[in-house]
Design a protein around this motif. Sequence first.
Motif, short mmCIF file in Angstrom:
data_model
loop_
_atom_site.label_atom_id
_atom_site.label_comp_id
_atom_site.label_asym_id
_atom_site.label_seq_id
_atom_site.Cartn_x
_atom_site.Cartn_y
_atom_site.Cartn_z
N UNK A 1 0.84 -1.19 0.00
CA UNK A 1 0.00 0.00 0.00
C UNK A 1 0.87 1.24 0.00
N UNK A 2 0.29 2.30 -0.54
CA UNK A 2 0.97 3.58 -0.56
C UNK A 2 -0.01 4.68 -0.21
N UNK A 3 0.25 5.32 0.91
CA UNK A 3 -0.56 6.43 1.35
C UNK A 3 0.00 7.72 0.76
N UNK A 4 -0.83 8.75 0.67
CA UNK A 4 -0.36 10.03 0.11
C UNK A 4 0.87 10.55 0.85
N UNK B 1 4.63 0.44 1.03
CA UNK B 1 5.06 -0.49 2.06
C UNK B 1 4.38 -1.84 1.89
N UNK B 2 5.09 -2.88 2.33
CA UNK B 2 4.54 -4.22 2.29
C UNK B 2 3.50 -4.39 3.39
N UNK B 3 2.35 -4.91 3.01
CA UNK B 3 1.27 -5.16 3.97
C UNK B 3 1.24 -6.63 4.36
N UNK B 4 1.25 -7.51 3.34
CA UNK B 4 1.15 -8.94 3.61
C UNK B 4 1.69 -9.71 2.41
N UNK C 1 -5.69 5.25 9.27
CA UNK C 1 -4.33 5.19 8.72
C UNK C 1 -4.16 4.08 7.69
N UNK C 2 -5.20 3.30 7.45
CA UNK C 2 -5.17 2.30 6.39
C UNK C 2 -5.52 2.90 5.03
N UNK D 1 -8.08 1.88 -4.57
CA UNK D 1 -8.12 2.86 -3.48
C UNK D 1 -8.95 2.35 -2.32
N UNK D 2 -8.39 2.45 -1.13
CA UNK D 2 -9.12 2.18 0.10
C UNK D 2 -9.12 3.45 0.93
N UNK D 3 -10.29 3.89 1.31
CA UNK D 3 -10.42 5.10 2.13
C UNK D 3 -11.21 4.74 3.38
N UNK D 4 -10.60 5.00 4.52
CA UNK D 4 -11.26 4.73 5.81
C UNK D 4 -11.57 6.07 6.45
N UNK D 5 -12.84 6.38 6.50
CA UNK D 5 -13.24 7.70 6.99
C UNK D 5 -14.70 7.67 7.43
#
Length: 118
Positions: free
Chosen positions: A38-41, A46-49, A89-90, A113-117
């Motif tokens: 995953x890559x956040x703005x 980064x490796x997740x799994x 933060x995910x 895209x995954x957005x947690x909000x």
Amino acid sequence: QVQLVESGGGLVQPGGSLRLSCAASGITFSVYVMSWYRQAPGKERELVAAITSAGGSPDYADSVKGRFTISRDNAKTTVYLRMNSLKPDATAVYYCHARRPTPWVTYWGQGTQVTVSS
């Protein structure tokens, strides 16, 4: 032509769940180590799994251990990432990654895209 096609991303509230899928084609899926990154703005990817070619020995980033589960179905040439108890933060673009150790070759999906909000 090699394709890794991710799906399942979207908007979810904190504490919610999502399941990402990555359908692979054009490769001998069963010999590849499959991973989710995953890559956040503004941050590095980064490796997740990750999961071995046979589906054993899953490995997770410390930040997701106990909440995320990686799995694969070699018959369907698909890898999954189940994400529970999601936190803000995910929020990131999640990428599917395929790696064949010998000879070395890697492929990336286009991301979802995954957005947690709330």
